[in-house]
Design a protein around this motif. Structure first.
Motif, short mmCIF file in Angstrom:
data_model
loop_
_atom_site.label_atom_id
_atom_site.label_comp_id
_atom_site.label_asym_id
_atom_site.label_seq_id
_atom_site.Cartn_x
_atom_site.Cartn_y
_atom_site.Cartn_z
N ARG A 94 -89.72 -2.46 9.75
CA ARG A 94 -90.34 -1.21 10.17
C ARG A 94 -89.63 -0.58 11.36
O ARG A 94 -90.10 0.40 11.92
CB ARG A 94 -91.82 -1.43 10.47
N THR A 122 -110.12 -3.75 18.94
CA THR A 122 -110.41 -3.73 17.51
C THR A 122 -110.41 -5.17 17.00
O THR A 122 -109.47 -5.92 17.27
CB THR A 122 -109.35 -2.93 16.74
N GLU A 134 -110.52 -7.53 13.65
CA GLU A 134 -110.33 -7.58 12.19
C GLU A 134 -110.63 -8.99 11.71
O GLU A 134 -110.02 -9.95 12.18
CB GLU A 134 -108.89 -7.20 11.83
N GLU A 194 -103.60 -9.71 3.26
CA GLU A 194 -104.64 -8.89 3.89
C GLU A 194 -104.43 -8.80 5.40
O GLU A 194 -104.61 -7.73 6.00
CB GLU A 194 -106.02 -9.48 3.59
N TYR A 203 -101.55 -9.01 7.02
CA TYR A 203 -100.42 -8.09 7.25
C TYR A 203 -100.84 -6.64 6.99
O TYR A 203 -100.42 -5.73 7.72
CB TYR A 203 -99.25 -8.46 6.35
N ALA A 204 -101.66 -6.40 5.98
CA ALA A 204 -102.11 -5.03 5.68
C ALA A 204 -102.97 -4.48 6.81
O ALA A 204 -102.82 -3.31 7.20
CB ALA A 204 -102.88 -5.02 4.36
N ARG A 205 -103.86 -5.32 7.34
CA ARG A 205 -104.69 -4.87 8.46
C ARG A 205 -103.84 -4.59 9.69
O ARG A 205 -104.06 -3.61 10.41
CB ARG A 205 -105.74 -5.93 8.78
N HIS A 227 -100.66 -3.71 9.72
CA HIS A 227 -99.91 -2.48 9.46
C HIS A 227 -100.79 -1.25 9.68
O HIS A 227 -100.36 -0.28 10.33
CB HIS A 227 -99.38 -2.49 8.02
N ARG A 228 -102.00 -1.30 9.18
CA ARG A 228 -102.91 -0.16 9.34
C ARG A 228 -103.18 0.13 10.82
O ARG A 228 -103.17 1.29 11.25
CB ARG A 228 -104.22 -0.45 8.60
N TRP A 229 -103.42 -0.91 11.59
CA TRP A 229 -103.68 -0.72 13.02
C TRP A 229 -102.46 -0.15 13.72
O TRP A 229 -102.57 0.76 14.56
CB TRP A 229 -104.08 -2.05 13.65
N ILE A 250 -100.05 1.70 12.47
CA ILE A 250 -99.81 3.10 12.11
C ILE A 250 -100.67 4.02 12.97
O ILE A 250 -100.21 5.05 13.48
CB ILE A 250 -100.08 3.32 10.61
N GLY A 251 -101.94 3.65 13.16
CA GLY A 251 -102.81 4.45 14.02
C GLY A 251 -102.35 4.44 15.46
O GLY A 251 -102.32 5.48 16.13
#
Length: 355
Positions: A80, A298, A300, A319, A321-323, A325-327, A329-330
């Protein structure tokens, strides 16, 4: 100028020693590992496209009886655009020398030395670019160490991400307060006295059964034994003191992300349940303690996650890694709108010890 050499992880990784002086067991060294992102394709550069974490540096710190070996974790960041650094603390992993007590330290604040030196190297590698962001990433005990360091050194880091951080003792705050005076008394007279070993190797077995086999295959058993290193009274006193500081609140103003398994399991005997839970920490106690880290936290919760979420079974691992990544990005969208921070004074990582 920092001299980097080939690392035990092979292609894409290099490392350097951070000299820390010596103690009664001999010379002290910490090891900083580096993995850099590949240059983006020419057409992306011509179009001015940026990867989501361009301009970000990551500093990872491992947990107890552990060291850095997670190639996939590094790849998550470098793919990334981030530069990834991992620190093997003194007397751990690459930094462990013959005759040293693994992981031994009497005060967590002493880690200021290697963390400050690592911070200096990371800044120097970037040419002291004030627009770069620093993300601290800590697992278990490393999460406690980095949380305390960030609180003592405001302005050094821009975000804190914790993977199952050891923020509270397994017996709860009340249990910690009961045993802390006894541990302190023992540590005063017998600092290296070792408590009975309660690790039956089930956590290691759970990782081997469901975790990423290519990563687990490269583990050095001298650096990360099947059963954890012996726990000394002085080390435990330092950990309990850190928990007490978290309990009083750290007042962090940077955003914090805490990733935890959905539940804990007590590893008294082997069962398949141990491959779907945190068998090291009381995740409910940690979740409560995490709220005392700062003003923006936050949490998770990952169903089926092991203590190291990134070594869990494929589903929970993806899951986690997805969480993450989402955090990110924000967080990255928000930081893109901030004015750049002014650079810290040169040598700031060594101000506490004057070295």
């Amino acid at each position: 100028m920092t001299e980097w050499r080939a690392d035990v992880l092979g292609d894409g990784f290099s490392c350097t020693d951070l000299e820390l002086g010596s103690d009664e067991e001999g010379p002290l060294t910490a090891t900083l590992v580096r993995s850099l992102p590949q240059r983006p394709p020419l057409f992306e550069r011509l179009l001015g496209r940026r990867r989501p974490l361009d301009g970000v540096d990551v500093l990872y710190v491992h947990g107890w009886s552990d060291y850095f070996f997670q190639r996939h974790l590094a790849e998550f960041w470098t793919s990334r655009g981030a530069r990834f650094f991992a620190l093997d603390l003194r007397k751990y992993g690459r930094s462990l020398r013959p005759g040293q007590t693994p992981g031994y330290i009497e005060h967590l604040d002493d880690y200021d030395l290697e963390l400050g030196l690592a911070h200096d190297v990371i800044r120097a590698e970037a040419g002291a670019d004030p627009t770069r962001k620093l993300v601290l990433l800590g697992h278990s005990t490393g999460g406690l160490v980095l949380s305390l360091w960030a609180a003592r050194h405001p302005g050094r880091a821009d975000a804190l991400i914790l993977n199952s951080p050891w923020l509270e003792f397994q017996l709860s705050a009340a249990g910690r307060q009961v045993i802390a005076p006894l541990v302190a008394l023992s540590a005063r007279f017998m600092p290296k006295d070792v408590a009975p070993q309660l690790d039956y190797g089930f956590y290691t077995r759970a990782q081997r059964e469901v975790g990423p086999q290519d990563e687990l295959a490269v583990i050095d058993p001298q650096w990360r034994p099947e059963r954890s290193h012996g726990v000394s009274t002085a080390w435990l006193r330092a950990i309990l003191a850190g928990h007490e500081r978290v309990n009083h609140g750290l007042g962090l103003t940077i955003p914090v992300a805490v990733l935890l398994s959905e539940r804990s399991a007590v590893p008294l005997r082997w069962s398949d349940d141990l491959v779907r839970a945190d068998t090291v920490l009381d995740v409910e106690a940690v979740a409560r303690a995490a709220l005392r880290l700062g003003s923006s936290v936050t949490i998770e919760r990952i169903p089926g996650g092991l203590h190291d979420l990134f070594l869990s079974a494929p589903g929970p691992r993806a899951e986690a890694y997805a969480r993450l990544h989402r955090w990110l990005i924000g967080w990255r969208a928000e930081t893109a709108m901030e004015p750049p921070l002014s650079a810290a004074p040169e040598g700031a990582g060594r101000d506490r010890l004057g070295s």
